[in-house]
Design an enzyme around this catalytic site. Structure first.
Site, short mmCIF file in Angstrom:
data_model
loop_
_atom_site.label_atom_id
_atom_site.label_comp_id
_atom_site.label_asym_id
_atom_site.label_seq_id
_atom_site.Cartn_x
_atom_site.Cartn_y
_atom_site.Cartn_z
N GLY A 78 -3.00 3.91 7.94
CA GLY A 78 -1.97 2.81 7.94
C GLY A 78 -1.42 2.43 9.50
N GLY A 79 -0.85 1.38 9.39
CA GLY A 79 -0.14 1.16 10.77
C GLY A 79 -0.98 0.94 12.20
N MET A 98 -9.14 8.14 -0.35
CA MET A 98 -10.10 8.49 0.71
C MET A 98 -10.68 9.87 0.50
SD MET A 98 -7.64 7.06 3.98
CE MET A 98 -6.60 5.71 4.01
N GLY A 122 1.07 -2.29 4.09
CA GLY A 122 1.70 -0.95 3.98
C GLY A 122 2.83 -0.58 4.74
N SER A 123 2.64 -0.40 6.29
CA SER A 123 3.55 -0.27 7.03
C SER A 123 4.58 -1.52 7.14
CB SER A 123 3.17 0.26 8.47
OG SER A 123 2.13 -0.84 8.97
N MET A 180 -11.67 -5.83 5.18
CA MET A 180 -10.81 -5.04 6.14
C MET A 180 -10.73 -5.34 7.30
SD MET A 180 -9.98 -2.34 4.13
CE MET A 180 -9.33 -1.32 5.55
N HIS A 182 -8.45 0.80 -3.79
CA HIS A 182 -9.33 0.69 -2.90
C HIS A 182 -10.16 2.14 -2.42
CE1 HIS A 182 -9.59 -0.04 1.93
NE2 HIS A 182 -10.83 -0.30 1.20
N HIS A 191 -1.33 -1.64 -4.23
CA HIS A 191 -2.61 -1.05 -3.33
C HIS A 191 -2.50 0.24 -3.39
CE1 HIS A 191 -6.02 -2.00 -1.12
NE2 HIS A 191 -5.57 -1.02 -0.25
N ASP A 220 -6.91 -6.47 4.20
CA ASP A 220 -6.24 -5.22 4.15
C ASP A 220 -6.24 -4.52 5.79
OD1 ASP A 220 -5.26 -2.60 3.90
OD2 ASP A 220 -6.93 -2.13 2.65
N SER A 272 0.77 -1.28 -0.04
CA SER A 272 0.19 0.09 0.00
C SER A 272 0.96 1.31 -0.23
CB SER A 272 -0.89 0.05 1.44
OG SER A 272 -1.55 1.36 1.41
N ASP A 323 -4.73 3.59 -1.96
CA ASP A 323 -5.89 3.82 -1.15
C ASP A 323 -6.60 5.39 -1.43
OD1 ASP A 323 -6.00 1.58 0.74
OD2 ASP A 323 -3.97 2.14 1.44
N MET A 345 -12.40 4.48 -0.59
CA MET A 345 -12.76 4.59 0.67
C MET A 345 -13.65 6.02 0.65
SD MET A 345 -9.80 3.12 2.75
CE MET A 345 -8.74 3.27 1.63
C1 DX5 Z 1 -6.14 1.63 5.47
C2 DX5 Z 1 -5.86 1.27 4.27
C3 DX5 Z 1 -4.98 0.10 4.29
C4 DX5 Z 1 -3.38 0.64 4.94
C5 DX5 Z 1 -2.93 -0.70 5.43
O1 DX5 Z 1 -7.37 2.33 5.66
O2 DX5 Z 1 -6.91 0.72 3.43
O3 DX5 Z 1 -4.63 -0.12 2.82
O4 DX5 Z 1 -2.67 1.17 3.99
O5 DX5 Z 1 -1.89 -0.29 6.13
P1 DX5 Z 1 -1.09 -1.16 7.13
O6 DX5 Z 1 -0.48 -2.33 6.22
O7 DX5 Z 1 -0.04 -0.34 7.75
O8 DX5 Z 1 -2.18 -1.61 8.26
ZN ZN Z 2 -6.76 -0.30 1.50
#
Ligand code: DX5
Ligand code: ZN
Length: 217
Positions: free
Chosen positions: A143-144, A36, A196-197, A136, A65, A32, A174, A7, A34, A67
């Site tokens: 993230g994180g 938002m 992501g992280s 989800m 993705h 990926h 995810d 991500s 994101d 959101m």
């Molecule tokens: C959260 C995102 C994820 C996010 C995941 O809303 O949809 O894709 O980047 O990040 P990690 O892997 O750090 O949880």
């Molecule tokens: Zn995502």
């Protein structure tokens, strides 16, 4: 084959070209992205113009993705921007069946996803037309965060129903995926893992990716 979908939410965008080259060199096939809107989730990220620019830099499979509220408003424009998979939230879309068909009609794979508080069987009626179902495993927006454990049984359910009904969707997960839990998540049925992280942190990207793949391949 189990695949990671790194991500870019956790990537360093000032250095995105090099980071994309590094993930590609590590054997990654998916990216990926994101999106938002500050309404569906309490955060704002990037949109179609940025994805269009990324498309010039990368031939990875763009796993987008959304959101955002009423994602059906923007299906065509995400196709034009270069999305390969477009995943929309059950909670954000009134006419989910129509929207998933529109995604396919625009030449993309149609993904559907639910928040951690939404029961997975609410998707029963659209599973026959979904190309991908995303569980989800954190509350979307950041993230994180830590993996929410009820996601495991949702993955198991999706795997079981797909086998029983002969459906074709990819099972994606995810949020909060790390080397410490990816094996368990994989055993539950996930095939595509957003990270992501766990991929973009202060350590080496290739080492991070190798570490995750080692647990699931
Ligand atoms: C959260 C995102 C994820 C996010 C995941 O809303 O949809 O894709 O980047 O990040 P990690 O892997 O750090 O949880
Ligand atoms: Zn995502």
């Amino acid at each position: 084959m189990k695949e990671l979908s790194p991500s870019i939410l956790s990537a360093e965008l000032s250095n995105i070209k090099q980071q994309l080259e590094q993930v590609k060199a590590a054997g990654i096939k998916y990216l990926h992205i994101d999106v938002m809107d500050g309404l569906f989730v309490p955060n704002i990220t990037i949109g179609q113009p940025y994805i269009k620019s990324l498309r010039k830099l990368s031939d990875l499979i763009f796993d987008v993705h959304l959101m955002i509220e009423k994602p059906e408003r923007y299906i065509e424009s995400f196709a034009e921007a270069g999305a390969d998979i477009l995943t929309i939230h059950y909670e954000a879309c009134t006419h989910l069946d129509r929207a998933l068909h529109q995604i396919k009609d625009n030449g993309m794979k149609a993904g559907v996803t639910i928040n951690p508080s939404t029961p997975i069987n609410i998707l029963s009626e659209v599973l026959p037309i979904a190309d991908l179902v995303l569980v989800m495993s954190v509350n979307p927006g950041f993230g994180g965060q830590s993996f929410i454990e009820n996601s495991v049984s949702k993955l198991e359910w999706l795997k079981e129903v797909r086998q029983k009904e002969n459906y074709n969707y990819i099972i994606e997960v995810d949020g909060g995926v790390k080397t410490s839990n990816i094996e368990k998540i994989s055993n539950a049925g996930a095939e595509l893992f957003v990270a992501g992280s766990a991929v973009f942190n202060d350590k080496d990207i290739k080492e991070n990716i190798d570490g995750l793949y080692k647990k699931i391949r």
